[in-house]
Design an enzyme around this catalytic site. Structure first.
Site, mmCIF file in Angstrom:
data_model
loop_
_atom_site.group_PDB
_atom_site.id
_atom_site.type_symbol
_atom_site.label_atom_id
_atom_site.label_comp_id
_atom_site.label_asym_id
_atom_site.label_seq_id
_atom_site.Cartn_x
_atom_site.Cartn_y
_atom_site.Cartn_z
ATOM 1 N N TYR A 15 0.795 -1.203 -0.014
ATOM 2 C CA TYR A 15 -0.133 -0.043 -0.015
ATOM 3 C C TYR A 15 0.877 1.343 -0.029
ATOM 4 O O TYR A 15 0.523 2.120 -0.574
ATOM 5 C CB TYR A 15 -0.896 0.098 1.252
ATOM 6 N N ASP A 68 -8.131 6.146 -5.041
ATOM 7 C CA ASP A 68 -7.029 6.977 -5.484
ATOM 8 C C ASP A 68 -7.447 8.709 -5.441
ATOM 9 O O ASP A 68 -6.346 9.442 -5.523
ATOM 10 C CB ASP A 68 -6.380 6.682 -6.920
ATOM 11 N N HIS A 102 -14.917 2.150 -1.883
ATOM 12 C CA HIS A 102 -13.975 1.290 -1.543
ATOM 13 C C HIS A 102 -13.133 2.074 -0.548
ATOM 14 O O HIS A 102 -11.820 1.335 -0.638
ATOM 15 C CB HIS A 102 -13.388 0.461 -2.590
ATOM 16 N N GLY A 145 -14.609 1.872 -17.095
ATOM 17 C CA GLY A 145 -13.397 1.330 -16.520
ATOM 18 C C GLY A 145 -13.197 0.409 -15.567
ATOM 19 O O GLY A 145 -12.628 0.418 -14.652
ATOM 20 N N THR A 146 -14.381 -0.397 -15.613
ATOM 21 C CA THR A 146 -14.497 -1.377 -14.491
ATOM 22 C C THR A 146 -14.771 -2.729 -15.159
ATOM 23 O O THR A 146 -15.588 -2.797 -16.026
ATOM 24 C CB THR A 146 -15.702 -1.213 -13.384
HETATM 25 C C1 BJW Z 1 -9.991 0.963 -18.978
HETATM 26 C C2 BJW Z 1 -9.078 1.672 -19.553
HETATM 27 C C3 BJW Z 1 -9.247 2.822 -19.725
HETATM 28 C C4 BJW Z 1 -8.308 -0.493 -18.667
HETATM 29 N N1 BJW Z 1 -10.283 3.477 -19.755
HETATM 30 N N2 BJW Z 1 -11.253 1.474 -19.028
HETATM 31 C C5 BJW Z 1 -22.224 -11.324 -5.210
HETATM 32 C C6 BJW Z 1 -21.665 -12.349 -6.127
HETATM 33 C C7 BJW Z 1 -20.449 -12.774 -5.990
HETATM 34 C C8 BJW Z 1 -19.321 -12.278 -4.892
HETATM 35 C C9 BJW Z 1 -19.807 -11.498 -4.138
HETATM 36 C C10 BJW Z 1 -21.221 -11.023 -4.270
HETATM 37 N N3 BJW Z 1 -21.447 -10.013 -3.393
HETATM 38 C C11 BJW Z 1 -20.302 -9.844 -2.553
HETATM 39 C C12 BJW Z 1 -19.354 -10.925 -3.078
HETATM 40 C C13 BJW Z 1 -18.043 -10.854 -2.625
HETATM 41 C C14 BJW Z 1 -16.850 -9.822 -2.932
HETATM 42 C C15 BJW Z 1 -16.925 -9.967 -4.469
HETATM 43 O O1 BJW Z 1 -17.421 -9.170 -5.304
HETATM 44 N N4 BJW Z 1 -16.172 -10.948 -4.843
HETATM 45 C C16 BJW Z 1 -16.191 -11.161 -6.503
HETATM 46 C C17 BJW Z 1 -14.636 -10.723 -6.733
HETATM 47 C C18 BJW Z 1 -16.300 -12.619 -6.715
HETATM 48 N N5 BJW Z 1 -17.258 -8.709 -2.413
HETATM 49 C C19 BJW Z 1 -16.808 -8.180 -1.172
HETATM 50 O O2 BJW Z 1 -16.329 -9.007 -0.374
HETATM 51 C C20 BJW Z 1 -17.302 -6.676 -0.873
HETATM 52 N N6 BJW Z 1 -17.942 -6.525 0.411
HETATM 53 C C21 BJW Z 1 -19.052 -7.194 0.664
HETATM 54 O O3 BJW Z 1 -19.862 -7.671 -0.160
HETATM 55 O O4 BJW Z 1 -19.379 -7.211 2.095
HETATM 56 C C22 BJW Z 1 -20.827 -7.791 2.106
HETATM 57 C C23 BJW Z 1 -20.236 -9.252 2.565
HETATM 58 C C24 BJW Z 1 -19.424 -9.121 3.897
HETATM 59 C C25 BJW Z 1 -19.026 -10.486 4.389
HETATM 60 C C26 BJW Z 1 -19.467 -11.623 3.555
HETATM 61 C C27 BJW Z 1 -20.247 -11.501 2.390
HETATM 62 C C28 BJW Z 1 -20.701 -10.355 1.961
HETATM 63 C C29 BJW Z 1 -16.118 -5.746 -0.804
HETATM 64 C C30 BJW Z 1 -15.509 -5.761 -2.031
HETATM 65 C C31 BJW Z 1 -14.214 -4.975 -1.744
HETATM 66 C C32 BJW Z 1 -13.124 -4.929 -3.009
HETATM 67 N N7 BJW Z 1 -11.863 -4.106 -2.635
HETATM 68 C C33 BJW Z 1 -11.037 -3.847 -3.568
HETATM 69 C C34 BJW Z 1 -9.675 -3.565 -3.319
HETATM 70 C C35 BJW Z 1 -9.791 -2.131 -2.414
HETATM 71 C C36 BJW Z 1 -8.451 -1.768 -1.754
HETATM 72 C C37 BJW Z 1 -7.250 -1.532 -2.832
HETATM 73 O O5 BJW Z 1 -7.270 -0.679 -3.503
HETATM 74 O O6 BJW Z 1 -6.413 -2.348 -2.650
HETATM 75 O O7 BJW Z 1 -11.409 -3.035 -4.647
HETATM 76 S S1 BJW Z 1 -10.794 -5.403 -4.813
HETATM 77 C C38 BJW Z 1 -10.614 -4.356 -6.525
HETATM 78 O O8 BJW Z 1 -11.583 -4.534 -7.141
HETATM 79 C C39 BJW Z 1 -10.792 -2.972 -5.796
HETATM 80 C C40 BJW Z 1 -11.479 -2.354 -6.989
HETATM 81 O O9 BJW Z 1 -12.123 -1.186 -6.703
HETATM 82 C C41 BJW Z 1 -12.228 -3.609 -7.469
HETATM 83 C C42 BJW Z 1 -13.136 -3.539 -8.732
HETATM 84 O O10 BJW Z 1 -12.029 -3.566 -9.553
HETATM 85 P P1 BJW Z 1 -12.162 -2.522 -10.987
HETATM 86 O O11 BJW Z 1 -12.126 -1.267 -10.596
HETATM 87 O O12 BJW Z 1 -12.993 -2.947 -11.869
HETATM 88 O O13 BJW Z 1 -10.821 -2.932 -11.782
HETATM 89 P P2 BJW Z 1 -10.279 -4.109 -12.861
HETATM 90 O O14 BJW Z 1 -8.638 -4.170 -12.775
HETATM 91 O O15 BJW Z 1 -10.940 -5.365 -12.588
HETATM 92 O O16 BJW Z 1 -10.810 -3.461 -14.328
HETATM 93 C C43 BJW Z 1 -10.253 -2.343 -14.864
HETATM 94 C C44 BJW Z 1 -11.089 -2.203 -16.050
HETATM 95 O O17 BJW Z 1 -10.628 -1.035 -16.790
HETATM 96 C C45 BJW Z 1 -10.755 -3.243 -17.100
HETATM 97 O O18 BJW Z 1 -12.179 -3.772 -17.580
HETATM 98 C C46 BJW Z 1 -10.150 -2.667 -18.435
HETATM 99 O O19 BJW Z 1 -10.391 -3.089 -19.703
HETATM 100 C C47 BJW Z 1 -10.736 -1.188 -18.120
HETATM 101 N N8 BJW Z 1 -9.632 -0.157 -18.661
HETATM 102 N N9 BJW Z 1 -7.855 0.934 -19.200
HETATM 103 C C48 BJW Z 1 -11.604 2.688 -19.817
HETATM 104 N N10 BJW Z 1 -8.057 3.941 -20.197
#
Ligand code: BJW
Length: 238
Positions: free
Chosen positions: A65, A103, A118, A187-188
């Site tokens: 981090y 960020d 987040h 971008g997600t």
């Molecule tokens: C461009 C580009 C350009 C490139 N222009 N685009 C339902 C179903 C299944 C699972 C779950 C569910 N509900 C909850 C869950 C569990 C879990 C989850 O979702 N798991 C899945 C992975 C399966 N969720 C959680 O645990 C969440 N909490 C929760 O649900 O609490 C209730 C609960 C508690 C206890 C038990 C059960 C439920 C919390 C989620 C926290 C996510 N945290 C992170 C880390 C943050 C800290 C850190 O920064 O280190 O957040 S994980 C990471 O992923 C980060 C991001 O915000 C998040 C999303 O990622 P994002 O932003 O989509 O990035 P990428 O890299 O995946 O994609 C980038 C995109 O950009 C790509 O598509 C590129 O093509 C594109 N791109 N250049 C436009 N120039």
């Protein structure tokens, strides 16, 4: 299709921009899941972005981090962030920003009322419920810093897997998604919930801005294959 989405923007009374890591990619912030350069190219998410990982190796996760904090401190908002903020300034109350990004670049671009689902990588909080001894005065520097009295650790104020999102921000985001005519999903990858669920829950139109396929493409009324810094200034111009 680009022109149609711009028409939807012009006609919409309430717009939500739901952003992810790709929004900041053109500022130089790596995304999470890009196979070559993503933040998780070398580690699995559960090795870094969970409480268990932090408790198992606080120094390693803290250092990761710190590296990201240093990198984010050196970048600036890009044309995508700026276009969103400028639209909000021209049209007060018409566009809400809901971001998964930690960020702070939307906020630095001048966006108001950003719902940061987040957390914020620039801030820390106590790992365990703070006791009376856990104060600024008791803080001992280290990797991570700790309470010199009881040993409670500081941790980044971000939301890890398995943790609840900040309830007020999530509720406000759900309200905004329910009320909007148009959601721009920018971008997600759409794999992380509950954020991705916002795009599935809205009754408004959904337009995706992303150079690659996403898990939300099936929920979209329009998919624009392009980057946020190149498309948002066009989509959001008056
Ligand atoms: C461009 C580009 C350009 C490139 N222009 N685009 C339902 C179903 C299944 C699972 C779950 C569910 N509900 C909850 C869950 C569990 C879990 C989850 O979702 N798991 C899945 C992975 C399966 N969720 C959680 O645990 C969440 N909490 C929760 O649900 O609490 C209730 C609960 C508690 C206890 C038990 C059960 C439920 C919390 C989620 C926290 C996510 N945290 C992170 C880390 C943050 C800290 C850190 O920064 O280190 O957040 S994980 C990471 O992923 C980060 C991001 O915000 C998040 C999303 O990622 P994002 O932003 O989509 O990035 P990428 O890299 O995946 O994609 C980038 C995109 O950009 C790509 O598509 C590129 O093509 C594109 N791109 N250049 C436009 N120039």
């Amino acid at each position: 299709m680009k022109a149609a989405v711009r028409d939807w923007v012009r006609a919409a009374r309430r717009i939500v921009v739901l952003s992810g890591a790709g929004m900041s990619a053109e500022s130089g912030v790596p995304t999470f899941r890009d196979a070559q350069t993503g933040l998780w190219a070398k580690f699995r998410p559960e090795q870094l972005a969970t409480e268990e990982a932090f408790r198992a190796d606080p120094g390693m996760v803290w250092d990761w981090y710190q590296l990201r904090r240093e990198m984010i401190g050196k970048v600036v908002p890009n044309a995508g962030h700026l276009a969103v903020a400028a639209f909000q300034q021209r049209h007060p109350g018409r566009l809400a920003v809901v971001t998964q990004n930690v960020d702070g670049l939307h906020q630095r671009a001048g966006s108001a009322g950003v719902l940061a689902l987040h957390g914020n990588i620039a801030e820390d909080r106590w790992l365990d419920r703070p006791r009376a001894c856990c104060t600024r005065a008791s803080l001992e520097p280290g990797r991570p810093p700790r309470c010199a009295v009881c040993g409670n650790l500081r941790r980044p104020a971000v939301v890890w897997f398995g943790e609840m999102l900040p309830p007020a921000q999530l509720a406000a985001a759900q309200d905004a998604a329910a009320a909007c005519d148009l959601m721009l999903v920018v971008g997600t990858s759409g794999v992380v919930y509950p954020a991705a669920g916002l795009a599935r829950s809205t009754r408004g139109r959904v337009a995706i801005v992303n150079p690659e396929e996403t898990e939300l493409d099936d929920a979209a009324d329009a998919v624009l294959r392009g980057t946020s810094a190149s498309l948002l200034p066009y989509l959001l111009e008056d």
